[in-house]
Scaffold this motif. Sequence first.
Motif, PDB file in Angstrom:
ATOM      1  N   ALA A 502       0.867  -1.178   0.000  1.00 33.95           N
ATOM      2  CA  ALA A 502       0.000   0.000   0.000  1.00 33.95           C
ATOM      3  C   ALA A 502       0.902   1.225   0.000  1.00 33.95           C
ATOM      4  O   ALA A 502       2.141   1.110  -0.040  1.00 33.95           O
ATOM      5  N   LYS A 503       0.295   2.396   0.048  1.00 36.84           N
ATOM      6  CA  LYS A 503       1.105   3.620   0.104  1.00 36.84           C
ATOM      7  C   LYS A 503       0.349   4.705   0.855  1.00 36.84           C
ATOM      8  O   LYS A 503      -0.886   4.656   0.966  1.00 36.84           O
ATOM      9  N   PHE A 504       1.121   5.655   1.356  1.00 36.09           N
ATOM     10  CA  PHE A 504       0.550   6.771   2.109  1.00 36.09           C
ATOM     11  C   PHE A 504       1.012   8.071   1.481  1.00 36.09           C
ATOM     12  O   PHE A 504       2.158   8.216   1.068  1.00 36.09           O
ATOM     13  N   ARG A 505       0.061   9.033   1.382  1.00 35.62           N
ATOM     14  CA  ARG A 505       0.394  10.346   0.812  1.00 35.62           C
ATOM     15  C   ARG A 505      -0.111  11.431   1.760  1.00 35.62           C
ATOM     16  O   ARG A 505      -1.194  11.301   2.347  1.00 35.62           O
ATOM     17  N   VAL A 506       0.656  12.503   1.861  1.00 32.81           N
ATOM     18  CA  VAL A 506       0.253  13.634   2.691  1.00 32.81           C
ATOM     19  C   VAL A 506      -0.850  14.419   2.007  1.00 32.81           C
ATOM     20  O   VAL A 506      -1.794  14.889   2.636  1.00 32.81           O
TER      21      VAL A 506
END
Length: 597
Positions: A502-506
């Motif tokens: 998965a990934k996380f973005r601000v």
Amino acid sequence: MRPNEYDELLKKIKCSDDFRKRMQEKLSSPSIEVTEYEDSVSGTEVITAKHSWGRFAAMAAAFVLVCGAVGGGAYHLANTNRITKESSDISEIKTEETTSIFSKLKAEKELYHGDMVFKQDSDVKFRSSGLDIEPFISYMDQFNMDNEIDQEDFDETGRSITIYFYEKKCDEELKAKIEQAGDSGKVRLYDEEDYSFTLYNNGCYTMTDTAEKRTTYHCFSNGEKVLNDILEMYVDDEMLERINTVSKTEMMTALQKGFDNYNDGKAYYYPANSNEPIDCIVGDRSGFKDELWEFEWERAGIPSGDVDFYYLGFTINVDGYMQIYIDDMENNYKLKNDSDLEAFRAVLKKHLSAITEFDNVTLSKQYVLDMFDDNYTDGSVLYSFFNGQITENRECIVNDVDGLKNELSDLEWVVSIGSRDENEEFNDYYNYVAGVKISRNGYIYPDSGSKYNAVIKLKNESDLEFFRSILDTHIVLDDYGKVASSREILDAFREDYSGGEAKFRVDSGQFTGDTKCTVTDIDSLKKELTELKWVTCKKDEKGIYQNFYVAGALISRNGYIYPRSGRTYMCAYKLKDESDIEKLCEILDKYIEIQNE
């Protein structure tokens, strides 16, 4: 409704028990008949019987038949005029120890004369008094009038005649009443009849003995013929022509009602001697209706026997007969001129085609445009979808309906050959958009304002996403803040996502980098998310695209979920209570781990 389900339904069509009870009471209760005959006679037109003897020609007979609500329902032309055969052929015959009502009337016929009322769709069309009942008795004597049918097999239809039988001594009583009324012109007619006979054009008839408060039920195999034969006994040729003539206005109303009754995606063709229907489509409903209207029609019974016919909200057969239900009343018509039969059949062939002829044939842009109702303007529609347990609805707004129609018609469409129940178009659709229903699965289903009757579908599955984008451009949700079900939250995730990467973005900025993450247990994550309370919201709320994970769906730590299941969604979801944001973050931290670079 499938054709076999339709056939089963036909066998079950009955008048309600409540209605039968009320009708039997009206036919057998003398107190009801008395009140019905208390109407005043003042200036009523007198219609003299064709055969009448020894009666005051100037006496008017005003009768009002209380019919109540009539049961009915469309049934096949092959089943018209009652499935029940002639009384002499009925297998389930009641054996009455008492003398039949007709036999009693026949034995006392010299004492009686009759008053007759003819009704069409509950409207009195003809009244006649002072009838010599000998022709009626002689005519009926050819049938076995002793045999009965069960009341539950008795049905009423749109055309009927009732003959009331009064003792001839009542003439003197009525004459005295008229003289006593003087200039007022108001007089109560006979107190009550001794017997009555009511016949419907489907063959069902009753005989009532008022003194015994007894009504019996019977049926002829060709009710229309019997009804017309009795009318010919007592009605002159001019009046008979007026009774049977179908005006242009009446036929236009009947045809409009017939097409309005149409609520399926196809027409059905039933070849003679076959129970297997052939699915058909109507090429141009408006044009078809207009061409049928151009013919001259008359009322007539539907002949029994096997014959090719179509069902499309009403029944129409290739020999020039139609059966149309108007307000639950059966109306039977036939071509007035036999010379029109060839042209009539050509009209059927022109507008009714086997649906297989359209298999995988690309429809024209104009065909698709003609499915829409030209009178529809921008406005609200209902979006319905199945959430896994029940169908839920969302209110939407259509903007630029002309743009919607034009863009949809630019896609390639074909007729949907499979039945509606075999397709998936009604799992997720907009209800009544310019006269049609539009499924997000790539189907368009005609509704009341549509010119055509076939369900159409996208020819190319590759057009599905573009099709949905057209819908999202022109149909927008107008029902935010509605509580979302657990199924909706689960459906927001991609089915093929099983956790892991998965990934996380601000934020969603172009130059914002991704932080790699790992989802350790996707099923538990989704389960705990559904335990929170969510509501629908607009897809462009800023909080959605700040501090969010991309993990089968877009999940924002600000309290939002944006669907990423591969479908085009009309809304996003946000926490109903902001106080749950902390709980949301705890769930996310529990199942999503940030990877160290």
